[in-house]
Design a protein around this motif. Sequence first.
Motif: not given
Length: 280
Positions: A187, A189, A210, A234
């Motif tokens: 997860s 970022k 991600n 991403t």
Amino acid sequence: NIPESISELLNLQALISSCNPLLTTTLPSKIWMMKNLKYISLGRNTYLPSPRINKNLVTVMPNLEKFFGLCYTSCTNEVFSRIPNLKILTIDVPLTFQEEIIPYRLLDMSSLRKLEAFKLSWDNNWVKRYVFPTSLRRLTLSFCSKFIWEEISSTFIMLPNLEELKLKYCEADDDAWIMSDKDIFKSLKLLLLSHLNLKRWEASSDNFPNLKRLVLKKCPDLQEIPTDFGEICTLESIELHDCSATSEVSARNIEQEQKDMENNILKVYIHNSHRNRRIF
């Protein structure tokens, strides 16, 4: 110290004061009777006493959501269990901290099931000392030492909701972060690495599927950014602040490779105060 009479303010929701960061601020035991308290910030070293009165556990502080500057000695399972709705916590270990005075013990924060943001400043052997709750989304570690990079991977991949990881002024016992195929930050970022002794970093796009933003500050020994990072679909930006020339070149190469593939989403920003100019 905060007087006992503070507990008479039954509707108080925020307790904020600017205190000397080198001194310990002690909260009274009756602080636990303040059920409406949501926010505590009294400096970098605030002692929260045991939630026991006459050897009995008192009721919880059900509305406390933010505690900035909790003293290391207050980090007990007993205290954590009485603030179950805490969302933001910062812990500062005093500069005078000595293992022989405050013996090693496990700090289990797993009972803080709603904790989303945690900051820890100045601690040794931190990886082996803390059990982090899986609810964490944002984590910042500053001035930590006596760890190896493998422990960074093995510890934090166990936090499925972690979105931001910041390591600042940390000194590992080794200088290479070698990530395996199993080291997946599902997860994450934002990854910020600042003022570290990291020299070699081996990773692939699969380790950070991600990731949106990578920030490197004052990492002059880092040789290069993993070339495969351009494959992270991403990833929107890579920022370098006063890093090595070779890491700057690797960042530019990643950006150019993506442009050649008609991927114009990724941007690289390089700031070098020594050259007194910014290069894109």
